[in-house]
Design a protein around this motif. Structure first.
Motif, PDB file in Angstrom:
ATOM      1  N   PHE B  69       0.817  -1.208   0.000  1.00  0.00           N
ATOM      2  CA  PHE B  69       0.000   0.000   0.000  1.00  0.00           C
ATOM      3  C   PHE B  69       0.855   1.264   0.000  1.00  0.00           C
ATOM      4  O   PHE B  69       1.934   1.315   0.579  1.00  0.00           O
ATOM      5  CB  PHE B  69      -1.064   0.020   1.106  1.00  0.00           C
ATOM      6  CG  PHE B  69      -0.603  -0.273   2.498  1.00  0.00           C
ATOM      7  CD1 PHE B  69      -0.618  -1.556   3.007  1.00  0.00           C
ATOM      8  CD2 PHE B  69      -0.190   0.747   3.335  1.00  0.00           C
ATOM      9  CE1 PHE B  69      -0.213  -1.824   4.299  1.00  0.00           C
ATOM     10  CE2 PHE B  69       0.201   0.503   4.638  1.00  0.00           C
ATOM     11  CZ  PHE B  69       0.195  -0.799   5.114  1.00  0.00           C
ATOM     12  N   PHE B  81      -4.436   7.167  -1.549  1.00  0.00           N
ATOM     13  CA  PHE B  81      -4.092   5.886  -0.919  1.00  0.00           C
ATOM     14  C   PHE B  81      -4.437   4.779  -1.903  1.00  0.00           C
ATOM     15  O   PHE B  81      -5.505   4.784  -2.522  1.00  0.00           O
ATOM     16  CB  PHE B  81      -4.882   5.691   0.376  1.00  0.00           C
ATOM     17  CG  PHE B  81      -4.488   4.452   1.126  1.00  0.00           C
ATOM     18  CD1 PHE B  81      -3.541   4.505   2.144  1.00  0.00           C
ATOM     19  CD2 PHE B  81      -5.040   3.220   0.809  1.00  0.00           C
ATOM     20  CE1 PHE B  81      -3.159   3.363   2.821  1.00  0.00           C
ATOM     21  CE2 PHE B  81      -4.662   2.071   1.477  1.00  0.00           C
ATOM     22  CZ  PHE B  81      -3.723   2.143   2.498  1.00  0.00           C
ATOM     23  N   GLU B  83      -4.029   0.372  -2.297  1.00  0.00           N
ATOM     24  CA  GLU B  83      -3.556  -0.928  -1.809  1.00  0.00           C
ATOM     25  C   GLU B  83      -3.905  -1.999  -2.824  1.00  0.00           C
ATOM     26  O   GLU B  83      -5.056  -2.117  -3.253  1.00  0.00           O
ATOM     27  CB  GLU B  83      -4.188  -1.296  -0.457  1.00  0.00           C
ATOM     28  CG  GLU B  83      -3.663  -2.645   0.058  1.00  0.00           C
ATOM     29  CD  GLU B  83      -4.408  -3.186   1.279  1.00  0.00           C
ATOM     30  OE1 GLU B  83      -5.420  -2.570   1.675  1.00  0.00           O
ATOM     31  OE2 GLU B  83      -3.992  -4.229   1.802  1.00  0.00           O
ATOM     32  N   ARG B 107      -7.912  -1.117  -2.188  1.00  0.00           N
ATOM     33  CA  ARG B 107      -8.341   0.254  -1.902  1.00  0.00           C
ATOM     34  C   ARG B 107      -7.721   1.227  -2.906  1.00  0.00           C
ATOM     35  O   ARG B 107      -6.577   1.035  -3.315  1.00  0.00           O
ATOM     36  CB  ARG B 107      -7.919   0.669  -0.478  1.00  0.00           C
ATOM     37  CG  ARG B 107      -8.643  -0.075   0.606  1.00  0.00           C
ATOM     38  CD  ARG B 107      -8.171   0.353   1.995  1.00  0.00           C
ATOM     39  NE  ARG B 107      -6.930  -0.297   2.390  1.00  0.00           N
ATOM     40  CZ  ARG B 107      -6.283  -0.051   3.515  1.00  0.00           C
ATOM     41  NH1 ARG B 107      -6.744   0.838   4.352  1.00  0.00           N
ATOM     42  NH2 ARG B 107      -5.174  -0.690   3.818  1.00  0.00           N
ATOM     43  N   TYR B 109      -8.289   5.462  -3.135  1.00  0.00           N
ATOM     44  CA  TYR B 109      -9.116   6.619  -2.810  1.00  0.00           C
ATOM     45  C   TYR B 109      -8.262   7.849  -2.538  1.00  0.00           C
ATOM     46  O   TYR B 109      -7.034   7.767  -2.425  1.00  0.00           O
ATOM     47  CB  TYR B 109     -10.025   6.331  -1.605  1.00  0.00           C
ATOM     48  CG  TYR B 109      -9.329   6.000  -0.305  1.00  0.00           C
ATOM     49  CD1 TYR B 109      -9.310   4.694   0.170  1.00  0.00           C
ATOM     50  CD2 TYR B 109      -8.705   6.980   0.465  1.00  0.00           C
ATOM     51  CE1 TYR B 109      -8.689   4.380   1.365  1.00  0.00           C
ATOM     52  CE2 TYR B 109      -8.080   6.677   1.666  1.00  0.00           C
ATOM     53  CZ  TYR B 109      -8.071   5.369   2.106  1.00  0.00           C
ATOM     54  OH  TYR B 109      -7.448   5.053   3.290  1.00  0.00           O
ATOM     55  N   LEU B 126     -12.433   0.456   2.494  1.00  0.00           N
ATOM     56  CA  LEU B 126     -12.995  -0.608   3.321  1.00  0.00           C
ATOM     57  C   LEU B 126     -14.276  -0.110   3.984  1.00  0.00           C
ATOM     58  O   LEU B 126     -14.329   1.030   4.460  1.00  0.00           O
ATOM     59  CB  LEU B 126     -11.988  -1.034   4.388  1.00  0.00           C
ATOM     60  CG  LEU B 126     -10.699  -1.667   3.859  1.00  0.00           C
ATOM     61  CD1 LEU B 126      -9.699  -1.863   4.994  1.00  0.00           C
ATOM     62  CD2 LEU B 126     -10.993  -3.000   3.185  1.00  0.00           C
TER      63      LEU B 126
END
Lengths: 142, 343
Positions: B69, B81, B83, B107, B109, B126
């Motif tokens: 990440f 961010f 991941e 992820r 965002y 999440l």
């Protein structure tokens, strides 16, 4: 004998404040940080616990910590963060996974000072005996 | 490694790594668990190597997760961010050969800090249901085997918009609202997920009781891709008393379908866990869970006991035994071990 005792007491009284000052921690920040007033323990804790992430001018805060085995870190943790080492490690691991960067670690007073002097937004702590220059002192931690 | 059709292409990950690792980047001293600072970006991840020895079925050694990440703090409104992870790569398996696993986007965002306590998050994130789903990285959670209630009864992901409130002084409860119109970005393949969801909306209110302690309430409304609509209510708690940590999560979902036949009209479950730290390295732990799956008429009951050894605050070895004590099993009875590292 009484004269010696009085002299010793006077000497102790003179030396104790200096010793206390030497034990004091200074919360220091990069000179560019747009905060002048003293920070409270709660505000400092919110920064190190990654709950406050921006300075008032919108710049990112970069908290700096000493290495886990450091005595000065133990004093800072006990006086300001008031949490045990294992809980803090678990907390910062969780926050890291959630996208918040844990405090940067610097492994000596000189390295801490140099980092805070050179990195915009940085905040750290050093012993008052270091008499740091080219930083803002934002708080004194007894 | 053979990425699935909907997974993040491997070249994209490699290109990102190359860009971040370029000569312009500045790397500070590396600390295990803190990731690598590259200018305004931090590159980190975790791995989880799992040995599965179920009483029945194939035994295997699996690289359950190899996650990478990247977080960036560029400006108040620009905090990206991402991941991506390789999941379920079987290194060895009794009676069969190794398999490649799937590369998935977990992820992606951006966080815009609207004020000191309010953040707007846009992208894939999440879902805040309970605590486990939000910190599901193996080095952070209690056990190798994940209780069913922490992932089977709701959408684990949200692709859309979310508003997060967090009081810097922790005097007020944390609040997160979220909304996903339509389907999931880079949807996880059906082979590694139980239900695939769309049209997700929800909220979580979490009251901090201490640094790690909290009590939370979750709501979520969603529709799975087969047309089953569900409304979830959840409760979770985490509380520490000296060396003893107690945690619990429970969810109840009202499920209704127009065409799909289900065994029950409500899916529900709960687990209660206890962990006792013998010192900073060793701990003993266990949980008990009951879970009523929507497709099964019986309620599965599982009991797990284990021990953990922290090599480092960011690395842990776990050994545990799970015993199904009732109902049709969700998790198999057997011995499980793992070694996970947050790097």
């Amino acid at each position: 004998m009484t004269g010696w005792r009085i002299a010793a007491a006077v000497l102790l009284a003179l030396l104790l404040p200096a010793a206390a000052r030497a034990e004091e921690l200074l919360i220091i920040a990069n000179p560019s940080v747009a905060v002048d007033g003293p920070l409270s323990d709660e505000q400092i804790a919110a920064i190190y616990l990654l709950k406050t992430t921006l300075w008032p001018d919108g710049r990112h805060i970069v908290p700096v910590n000493r290495e886990a085995s450091s005595e000065i870190r133990a004093r800072f943790t006990g006086a300001v963060l008031k949490e045990d080492r294992a809980s803090l490690a678990a907390y910062w691991n969780e926050m890291h996974f959630k996208g918040q960067r844990p405090p940067v670690v610097q492994e000596s007073e000189q390295a801490m000072l140099a980092f805070v002097q050179n990195v915009p937004g940085a905040i750290g702590y050093v012993s008052a005996s270091l008499a740091p220059g080219n930083v803002k002192v934002l708080a004194h931690v007894p | 490694m053979a990425p699935s059709g909907r997974a993040l292409p491997g070249w994209a990950l490699a290109a990102l790594l190359w860009l971040l690792g370029g000569p312009a980047a500045r790397a500070d001293d590396y600390q295990l668990g803190h990731g690598l600072d590259l200018g305004p970006f931090n590159l980190a991840g975790y791995s989880n190597l799992v040995g599965n020895l179920p009483d029945q079925g194939a035994r295997s050694l699996v690289l359950d997760d190899l996650s990478l990440f990247v977080s960036g703090h560029v400006a108040g409104w620009l905090n990206p961010f991402m991941e991506a992870e390789l999941t379920g790569a079987t290194l060895a398996r009794s009676g069969a050969g190794p398999s490649d696993g799937d590369l998935v986007l977990e992820r992606l965002y951006d966080d815009a800090y609207l004020t000191d306590d309010l953040t707007l998050r846009l992208g894939k994130m999440l879902a805040p249901v309970g605590e486990w789903n939000q910190i599901h990285a193996a080095p952070l959670v209690l056990t190798t085997v994940r209780p069913a209630v922490t992932y089977r009864n709701f959408s684990e992901y949200v692709t859309g918009a979310s508003l997060l409130f967090s009081d810097p002084q922790s005097a007020l409860p944390d609040l997160q609202l979220y909304w996903q119109p339509g389907g999931e970005l880079s949807e996880r393949p059906a082979t590694i997920t139980v239900h695939q969801y769309a049209d997700v909306a929800g909220a979580q209110v979490s009251l901090p009781l201490g640094l790690l302690d909290r009590v939370g309430v979750s709501f979520q409304s969603s529709r799975d891709v087969r047309g089953v609509r569900q409304s979830l209510f959840g409760l979770d708690a985490h509380y520490t008393v000296g060396p003893l940590t107690l945690a619990a999560e429970g969810t109840f979902s009202d499920v209704s379908s127009s065409g799909t036949r289900l065994a029950r009209d409500a899916e529900w479950g709960a687990y209660v866990s206890a962990a006792y730290a013998l010192d900073e390295e060793w701990s003993l732990y266990g949980w008990y869970e009951g879970f009523a799956d929507r497709t099964r008429s019986s309620v599965a009951a599982d009991l797990l006991l284990g021990a953990g050894y922290h090599l480092h605050p960011a690395s842990v070895i776990k050994l545990e035994y799970l015993q199904n004590v009732g109902g049709q099993p969700v998790n198999p009875t057997g011995l499980f071990a793992s070694w996970s590292v947050l790097f």
